[in-house]
Design a protein around this motif. Sequence first.
Motif, short mmCIF file in Angstrom:
data_model
loop_
_atom_site.label_atom_id
_atom_site.label_comp_id
_atom_site.label_asym_id
_atom_site.label_seq_id
_atom_site.Cartn_x
_atom_site.Cartn_y
_atom_site.Cartn_z
N VAL A 118 -7.21 15.63 17.12
CA VAL A 118 -6.33 14.64 16.48
C VAL A 118 -6.37 13.37 17.33
N PRO A 119 -6.60 12.21 16.73
CA PRO A 119 -6.59 11.92 15.29
C PRO A 119 -7.95 11.95 14.61
N ARG A 120 -9.02 12.31 15.33
CA ARG A 120 -10.36 12.19 14.77
C ARG A 120 -10.53 12.92 13.45
N ALA A 121 -9.88 14.05 13.29
CA ALA A 121 -10.04 14.82 12.06
C ALA A 121 -9.69 14.00 10.82
N THR A 122 -8.80 13.03 10.98
CA THR A 122 -8.30 12.26 9.84
C THR A 122 -9.34 11.31 9.28
N PRO A 127 -13.12 14.68 3.00
CA PRO A 127 -11.74 14.71 2.51
C PRO A 127 -10.87 15.67 3.31
N LEU A 128 -9.57 15.45 3.22
CA LEU A 128 -8.57 16.33 3.81
C LEU A 128 -7.51 16.60 2.74
N GLN A 129 -6.82 17.70 2.88
CA GLN A 129 -5.79 18.06 1.90
C GLN A 129 -4.46 18.26 2.60
N ILE A 130 -3.43 17.63 2.05
CA ILE A 130 -2.07 17.79 2.55
C ILE A 130 -1.33 18.75 1.62
N ALA A 144 -15.76 22.06 10.16
CA ALA A 144 -15.54 23.19 11.07
C ALA A 144 -14.32 24.02 10.68
N GLU A 145 -13.91 23.91 9.38
CA GLU A 145 -12.76 24.67 8.87
C GLU A 145 -11.49 24.39 9.67
N ALA A 146 -11.35 23.15 10.15
CA ALA A 146 -10.17 22.78 10.95
C ALA A 146 -8.92 22.71 10.08
N GLU A 250 -15.31 23.82 2.48
CA GLU A 250 -15.51 24.23 3.86
C GLU A 250 -16.88 23.80 4.35
N PHE A 251 -16.90 23.06 5.43
CA PHE A 251 -18.16 22.65 6.06
C PHE A 251 -18.37 23.58 7.26
N LYS A 252 -18.99 24.73 7.00
CA LYS A 252 -19.25 25.70 8.07
C LYS A 252 -20.54 25.28 8.78
N CYS A 253 -20.37 24.57 9.89
CA CYS A 253 -21.50 23.90 10.52
C CYS A 253 -22.04 24.62 11.75
N VAL A 254 -21.50 25.77 12.10
CA VAL A 254 -21.90 26.45 13.33
C VAL A 254 -23.40 26.70 13.36
N GLU A 255 -23.95 27.19 12.27
CA GLU A 255 -25.37 27.54 12.27
C GLU A 255 -26.27 26.33 12.50
N TYR A 256 -25.78 25.15 12.17
CA TYR A 256 -26.59 23.95 12.35
C TYR A 256 -26.54 23.44 13.80
N ALA A 257 -25.64 23.98 14.59
CA ALA A 257 -25.51 23.55 15.99
C ALA A 257 -26.14 24.54 16.97
N GLU A 258 -26.56 25.69 16.47
CA GLU A 258 -27.05 26.74 17.38
C GLU A 258 -28.28 26.31 18.17
N ASP A 259 -29.21 25.65 17.51
CA ASP A 259 -30.42 25.25 18.23
C ASP A 259 -30.11 24.20 19.29
N LEU A 260 -29.22 23.26 18.97
CA LEU A 260 -28.83 22.24 19.93
C LEU A 260 -28.22 22.87 21.18
#
Length: 271
Positions: A118-122, A127-130, A144-146, A250-260
């Motif tokens: 916070v506040p970067r997530a905003t 999009p975000l949902q309230i 990242a399902e935050a 949901e942007f499940k991005c873990v698999e895209y970061a594994e090689d990095l």
Amino acid sequence: MDCRTGGAGTCLAIAAVAMVFVWLPLAAQDNAAPRAYDGHPDLNGVWQAIGTAHWNLEDHPSGPGHPDLGAIGAIPPGQGVVLGGEIPYLESARQQRQKNFENRMTEDPEAKCFLPGVPRATYLPYPLQIIQGDRKIMILYGFAEANRTIHMDKETPEPPPLDSWMGRSHGRWEGDTLIVESEGFNGQAWLDRAGNFASSSLRVEERYTPLGAHAIMYEATLTDPEVFSRPWTIRLPLYRRLEEDARVLEFKCVEYAEDLMYGHLRREPTR
């Protein structure tokens, strides 16, 4: 006065003015911020920031991205959202920010699919949902399902049990503005892709003020004596997503970061 004495043009002018006076209050009613059952503004919905704050909170020119990608991923120019124009870093922290920028391709927590903080997530470009209740307000973020819970039912805010990426948030209403105070951060999150950052001493006060039915003015004041010489504030609008089926995916991005993160550990290293 009979408009006919002034001719047809006068009649048309008077009719147009009358239509404006009728239309203005109707338009204002249509654009008024909706109300929840308890009388507070109803912030329920899917919202999104539009701009370049996720690249850099300050004014910035265009710049190169990863050299292998050409213009894809290049930094677009953008106007800053920092009130006063510049983040008031302590000198030692400014040097760290420069190191972060130089190593952003591998060290940015976003590249590693860590929670955005916070506040970067905003103002990430998603999009975000309230989801608004009287005792709790939840905000869901796609990246990242935050998510985070804003505790509205604590007259005396409770200290966070442990430090975390998203911290602990307590809220209250001040007129039509939702005020959220957050602390208990782990100090690992960045504020944007330019390497702006804070420490675990960060305290954030956010203000969500409706500008009508389809926009919220978002402000966040950051206080961190270990990194900044004084508190400072960002301000930017959030816009309602108006599609009938608007939702946060949901942007499940873990698999895209594994090689990095782990490519150097492979039997045949990729990095």
